[in-house]
Scaffold this active site. Structure first.
Site, PDB file in Angstrom:
ATOM      1  N   ASP A 245       0.827  -1.205   0.000  1.00 30.27           N
ATOM      2  CA  ASP A 245       0.000   0.000   0.000  1.00 30.27           C
ATOM      3  C   ASP A 245       0.867   1.263   0.000  1.00 30.27           C
ATOM      4  OD1 ASP A 245      -2.729   1.199   0.506  1.00 30.27           O
ATOM      5  OD2 ASP A 245      -1.700   1.962   2.285  1.00 30.27           O
ATOM      6  N   GLU A 305       1.186  -0.518  -5.130  1.00 31.46           N
ATOM      7  CA  GLU A 305       0.260   0.579  -5.407  1.00 31.46           C
ATOM      8  C   GLU A 305       1.112   1.751  -5.844  1.00 31.46           C
ATOM      9  OE1 GLU A 305      -3.245   3.455  -3.699  1.00 31.46           O
ATOM     10  OE2 GLU A 305      -1.667   2.806  -2.352  1.00 31.46           O
TER      11      GLU A 305
END
Ligand code: NOJ
Length: 591
Positions: A245, A305
């Site tokens: 993330d 990401e």
């Protein structure tokens, strides 16, 4: 196997003497470890690894399947859908954070990295899910929130307790510039200053996201060690990789230089800044390499990401020697937002030649669903089929978003009081939040679309009556049927599995066409991105195909091919085999 054969050989030849025993044991161990390495790192004849042939599928666990009917999805629910996932053609699921969390950012605020939130189940449920995944050939990818924890994580509770606490330096604490003044002008992407004053120790802590999501201090080796160990812990539990993330927010300038203020305001009403000093700092690449080393030991994959504004930035995430992320997501592709063959061609050409393996995404839990982004309001289903046929036939790994396969649409909140996503509450009405793309999976026409017997945490849109798995699986012309056919083809067709990408008819502004070719075999894809019928002719002689014709593999209902000409209905899809013809007396040149 090899080790067993060696033992049999030794026994037959009666070589098990005291003199030979140590050498043989050593050989045995070597054989075993070699065969283990081969298993975890198995590559095909083209050097492709498992994740390069796999289809990934993101599951937002709150919204997939609710086994205990409390209105929120759970791991047992996911486990119960493994057969569905396998039949659809999914090889790996990326589950958005399911760890213990106060759920301020719906799991992206982790309070314990090595457990499961009771709302989703237990570690035993997790193990059961992994086992059931194995039975159905579906690997599990977890979401690793590397930049920040929850403010309820034991590390942060200790860190904020005193300036001398053992975990004090695990987060970023600084004095303000003066009374009531944060240390610098950095802005939280979720609104307001990125610094929060904590009266217990009279210092500010840094949070790029919500104040309840304090940033970890990756410059502290103890943080690095704890985080690397966490990945090891999950690999041992059967996880096949991580989606990392917000990697670009991991490091900040230690000298805390102010960012340059740009014109205008963002959707939270804060000044725009260039984020030069708190984003994309080069130090993150060193950490990505370390995470990769650990991943390689487990034969695992790292997905990133990775929001980038140009191809050079994306390239950096693969690492100087391909030693960082195997799968940095190409979000520039999601930025196209219109059915524009020239723009798609440009994007694909860039990532296809970037040196790493392309990773295509058209929707996720932070982006308005592709059904709405590309849909024109009249032909949304046809466009959803076209988009599926498009990115699932490109060279690279696709990551689907749950519900995309049935043409699920956004169901945005209409009133501020209905918003659940914190950024929608702080940014309303400019920023309505991400609830719309996170609604429950639509399984059937039953109550709450078959997701739960209880009212779900977010409402299902009325379109669930027509757009659901049960109804669409009976309709050969549904979005679901198109996804299933294309996914099945993608798993079996060598040209789609291994082939190069070559753009065709590059001047055509309406039809996106390309060839995927491998060792004299080829698949031609033609996609009508316009609302009028189109006829396209192909000349593949320059590509080594002299006498050939097109044989349909997957098409929409009114699309056909004659010789080398394809007639496409509005938003029509043609995926066909390029057949070489053996003409009498003619030697066919097959490469
Ligand atoms: C990116 C995630 O995809 C998003 O949902 C989340 O809010 C932020 N990172 C913060 O973790």
């Amino acid at each position: 196997m090899k080790a067993l054969k060696l033992l049999v050989f030794v026994r037959r030849k009666n070589l098990m003497s005291k003199r030979f025993f140590p050498i043989l044991s050593l050989l045995l161990v070597l054989c075993c470890s070699l065969s283990f390495a081969a298993q975890t790192k198995s590559v095909d004849a083209e050097g492709h690894q498992w994740w390069q042939h796999a289809v990934f599928y993101e599951i937002y666990p709150r919204s997939y399947a609710d086994s205990n009917n409390d209105g929120v999805g759970d791991l047992k629910g996911i486990t119960s859908r493994m057969a569905y996932l396998h039949d659809l053609g999914v090889d790996a699921i990326w589950i958005s954070p399911c760890f213990p969390s106060p759920q301020v950012d719906f799991g992206y605020d982790v309070s314990d990295y090595e457990n499961i939130d009771p709302m989703y189940g237990t570690l035993a449920d997790f193990d059961q899910m992994v086992a059931e995944g194995k039975n159905h050939h579906v690997s599990i990818i977890l979401d690793f929130v590397v930049n920040h924890t929850s403010d309820q994580h034991a590390w942060f509770l200790d860190s904020r307790s005193s300036r001398t606490a053992p975990h004090r330096d695990w987060y970023i604490w600084r004095d303000g510039k003066g009374p009531g003044q944060p240390p610098n002008n950095w802005i939280s992407t979720f609104g307001g200053s990125a610094w929060k004053f904590d009266p217990t120790t009279n210092q500010y802590y840094y949070h790029y996201f919500y104040a309840a999501q304090p940033d970890l201090n990756w410059r502290n080796p103890a943080v690095e060690k704890a985080m690397l160990d966490t990945t090891r812990w999950w690999y041992k539990r059967g996880v096949s990789g991580f989606r990392l993330d917000a990697v670009d927010t991991m490091f900040e300038d230690s000298a805390l230089h102010d960012n340059r203020v740009l014109e205008g305001k963002n959707s939270q009403g804060d000044p725009n800044t260039d984020e030069k000093y708190n984003k994309k700092l080069p130090e993150m690449h060193v950490v990505l390499q370390k995470l990769r080393t650990v991943a390689d030991e487990a034969g695992a994959v790292l997905i990133g990401e990775t929001w980038t504004s140009n191809i050079d930035e994306l390239k950096e995430y693969y690492g100087p020697n391909g030693n960082e992320l195997q799968m940095p997501m190409d979000f520039m592709f999601t930025g196209v937002n219109k059915l524009s063959p020239p723009e798609f061609r440009r994007q694909i050409a860039q990532v296809d030649t970037a040196g790493g393996w392309p990773v295509f995404v058209i929707s996720n839990h932070d982006i308005v669903r592709s059904y709405n982004r590309y849909g024109d309001g009249k032909n949304n289903d046809a466009i959803a089929k076209l988009m599926g046929a498009f990115y699932l036939t490109l060279r690279g790994t696709p990551i689907m978003y749950y519900g995309e396969e049935i043409g699920m649409e956004n169901n945005d909140p209409k009133r501020k009081e209905d918003v659940k996503d914190p950024i929608g509450r702080t940014g309303w009405p400019q920023e309505i939040g991400r609830d719309g793309e996170r609604t429950p999976m639509q399984w059937n026409t039953g109550v709450n679309a078959g997701f739960s017997k209880k009212e779900p945490w977010l409402p299902v849109p009325p379109s669930y009556k027509t757009h659901n798995v049960a109804t669409e699986s009976k309709d050969p012309n549904s979005v679901f049927s198109m996804y299933k056919k294309v996914l099945a083809l993608r798993h079996t067709n060598e040209a789609l599995l291994e082939g190069n990408y070559t753009a065709l008819n590059e001047d055509d502004a309406n039809v996106m066409s390309y060839l995927r070719s491998y060792k004299g075999k080829a698949v031609l894809v033609a996609l009508n991105m316009s609302s009028s019928p189109q006829k396209v002719k192909f000349d593949l002689t320059g590509l080594g195909f002299r006498f050939h014709q097109l044989a349909p593999l997957v098409t929409t209902s009114q699309t056909s091919a004659k010789g080398l000409e394809v007639t496409l209905e509005p938003f029509g899809v043609f995926i066909g085999d390029v057949k070489n013809l053996d003409l009498p007396g003619v030697v066919v040149d097959r490469y």
